[in-house]
Scaffold this motif. Sequence first.
Motif, mmCIF file in Angstrom:
data_model
loop_
_atom_site.group_PDB
_atom_site.id
_atom_site.type_symbol
_atom_site.label_atom_id
_atom_site.label_comp_id
_atom_site.label_asym_id
_atom_site.label_seq_id
_atom_site.Cartn_x
_atom_site.Cartn_y
_atom_site.Cartn_z
ATOM 1 N N GLY A 41 0.806 -1.206 0.000
ATOM 2 C CA GLY A 41 0.000 0.000 0.000
ATOM 3 C C GLY A 41 0.836 1.251 0.000
ATOM 4 N N PRO A 42 0.185 2.392 -0.090
ATOM 5 C CA PRO A 42 -1.260 2.532 -0.335
ATOM 6 C C PRO A 42 -1.656 2.040 -1.730
ATOM 7 C CG PRO A 42 -0.321 4.586 0.521
ATOM 8 C CD PRO A 42 0.815 3.710 0.135
ATOM 9 N N GLY A 43 -2.781 1.350 -1.796
ATOM 10 C CA GLY A 43 -3.251 0.846 -3.074
ATOM 11 C C GLY A 43 -3.856 1.943 -3.923
ATOM 12 N N LEU A 44 -3.974 1.669 -5.208
ATOM 13 C CA LEU A 44 -4.579 2.611 -6.154
ATOM 14 C C LEU A 44 -5.961 2.081 -6.541
ATOM 15 C CD1 LEU A 44 -1.557 3.358 -6.254
ATOM 16 C CD2 LEU A 44 -1.789 3.675 -8.719
ATOM 17 N N PHE A 45 -6.969 2.945 -6.467
ATOM 18 C CA PHE A 45 -8.333 2.552 -6.822
ATOM 19 C C PHE A 45 -8.843 3.520 -7.877
ATOM 20 C CE2 PHE A 45 -12.949 2.229 -6.303
ATOM 21 C CZ PHE A 45 -13.132 0.856 -6.210
ATOM 22 N N TRP A 46 -9.033 3.016 -9.098
ATOM 23 C CA TRP A 46 -9.396 3.849 -10.242
ATOM 24 C C TRP A 46 -10.904 3.939 -10.410
ATOM 25 C CZ3 TRP A 46 -7.883 7.380 -13.550
ATOM 26 C CH2 TRP A 46 -8.590 7.570 -14.736
ATOM 27 N N LEU A 47 -11.397 5.171 -10.611
ATOM 28 C CA LEU A 47 -12.811 5.423 -10.897
ATOM 29 C C LEU A 47 -12.899 6.199 -12.205
ATOM 30 C CD1 LEU A 47 -13.245 6.367 -7.245
ATOM 31 C CD2 LEU A 47 -14.863 4.764 -8.276
ATOM 32 N N GLY A 48 -13.405 5.538 -13.229
ATOM 33 C CA GLY A 48 -13.418 6.119 -14.568
ATOM 34 C C GLY A 48 -14.538 7.124 -14.782
ATOM 35 N N GLY A 49 -14.554 7.702 -15.968
ATOM 36 C CA GLY A 49 -15.513 8.726 -16.315
ATOM 37 C C GLY A 49 -16.761 8.182 -16.985
ATOM 38 N N PHE A 50 -17.663 9.084 -17.271
ATOM 39 C CA PHE A 50 -18.931 8.801 -17.956
ATOM 40 C C PHE A 50 -18.628 8.295 -19.361
ATOM 41 C CE2 PHE A 50 -22.933 10.605 -19.938
ATOM 42 C CZ PHE A 50 -23.846 9.941 -19.140
ATOM 43 N N LYS A 51 -19.067 7.083 -19.665
ATOM 44 C CA LYS A 51 -18.870 6.458 -20.980
ATOM 45 C C LYS A 51 -17.410 6.049 -21.244
ATOM 46 C CE LYS A 51 -21.329 5.962 -24.142
ATOM 47 N NZ LYS A 51 -22.001 4.725 -24.585
ATOM 48 N N SER A 52 -16.579 5.979 -20.213
ATOM 49 C CA SER A 52 -15.203 5.510 -20.401
ATOM 50 C C SER A 52 -15.066 4.132 -19.762
ATOM 51 C CB SER A 52 -14.208 6.495 -19.792
ATOM 52 O OG SER A 52 -14.316 6.507 -18.390
ATOM 53 N N ASP A 53 -13.887 3.519 -19.893
ATOM 54 C CA ASP A 53 -13.702 2.186 -19.323
ATOM 55 C C ASP A 53 -12.288 2.038 -18.765
ATOM 56 O OD1 ASP A 53 -11.877 1.001 -21.397
ATOM 57 O OD2 ASP A 53 -13.611 1.362 -22.688
ATOM 58 N N MET A 54 -12.044 0.898 -18.122
ATOM 59 C CA MET A 54 -10.785 0.704 -17.406
ATOM 60 C C MET A 54 -9.604 0.367 -18.310
ATOM 61 S SD MET A 54 -11.205 -2.989 -15.580
ATOM 62 C CE MET A 54 -12.343 -4.230 -16.209
ATOM 63 N N GLN A 55 -9.820 0.335 -19.619
ATOM 64 C CA GLN A 55 -8.722 0.093 -20.545
ATOM 65 C C GLN A 55 -8.243 1.389 -21.205
ATOM 66 O OE1 GLN A 55 -7.423 -2.591 -19.902
ATOM 67 N NE2 GLN A 55 -8.152 -4.315 -21.119
ATOM 68 N N GLY A 56 -8.688 2.528 -20.679
ATOM 69 C CA GLY A 56 -8.233 3.807 -21.193
ATOM 70 C C GLY A 56 -6.790 4.093 -20.805
#
Length: 266
Positions: free
Chosen positions: A33-48
């Motif tokens: 840690g600290p771990g990373l927690f990704w929160l994407g945008g409207f109409k986006s995805d985690m492969q951006g």
Amino acid sequence: MTNSTANQAPTFIDVGEGASPRRIAVRARAGKGPGLFWLGGFKSDMQGAKAVALDDWAMAHGRASVRFDYSGHGESGGDFADGTIGRWLEESVAVFEQFCAGPQVLIGSSMGGWMALLLAREIRKRQEKPRAKASLAGLVLIAPAPDFTEELMWKNFPADVKKEIETTGLWLRPSEYGDGSPYPITRNLIEEGRNHLLLGSAIDVGCPVRILQGAKDPDVPWQHAFALTHRLPADDVVLTLIQDGDHRLSRPQDISRILAAVAEIG
């Protein structure tokens, strides 16, 4: 993108009960840690580009990281038109609780910035319980768009668009992103979003906050980021205004700034 990141298959979890279960795609990497927690945008995805760059950075530094797709986005199930802020927040909480342990840096882009602030509030509530296993190390917000359904959409829509949403339940909004196909803005998205508005009062997240905002952002104006800073506690909140930055902030120099902000908190 490294080969190991490209080849990482998602894990799926079920979120929601009754008539609204969703199958949510998650990519979680074990590490310190600290771990990373990704929160994407409207109409986006985690492969951006930003999400993958953060995951690559986490892998290179032995850090834990978690990213996922909201329902109706990317590899997750569900229909985008059924999405609401509350629905996507429920999924964010479920993924966080199942995959995170110890201190976490929430990194939210655009709508993900709103999600990060809402999730931070939920995490603080849960920390009062003796069995809470994850905590907040800090927030990194990229062109954050809290309250965007009201402040950046509804209040700016012309009368004919508002009427169409009110009478038919949705409006197909033209898009300059992705494949350029229009996407639905539903009455439910607008009305349910009003349950989660933040900018009308103080937002106490209880941790350091770093905000990166492009001055040439056509979707989330820099004034919106300034309005957010006025609602955050004065201590340990840093706003970086990138004069030639757009909404995506996905150029190599932008990603370097994002990684630096994450490293500073970590």
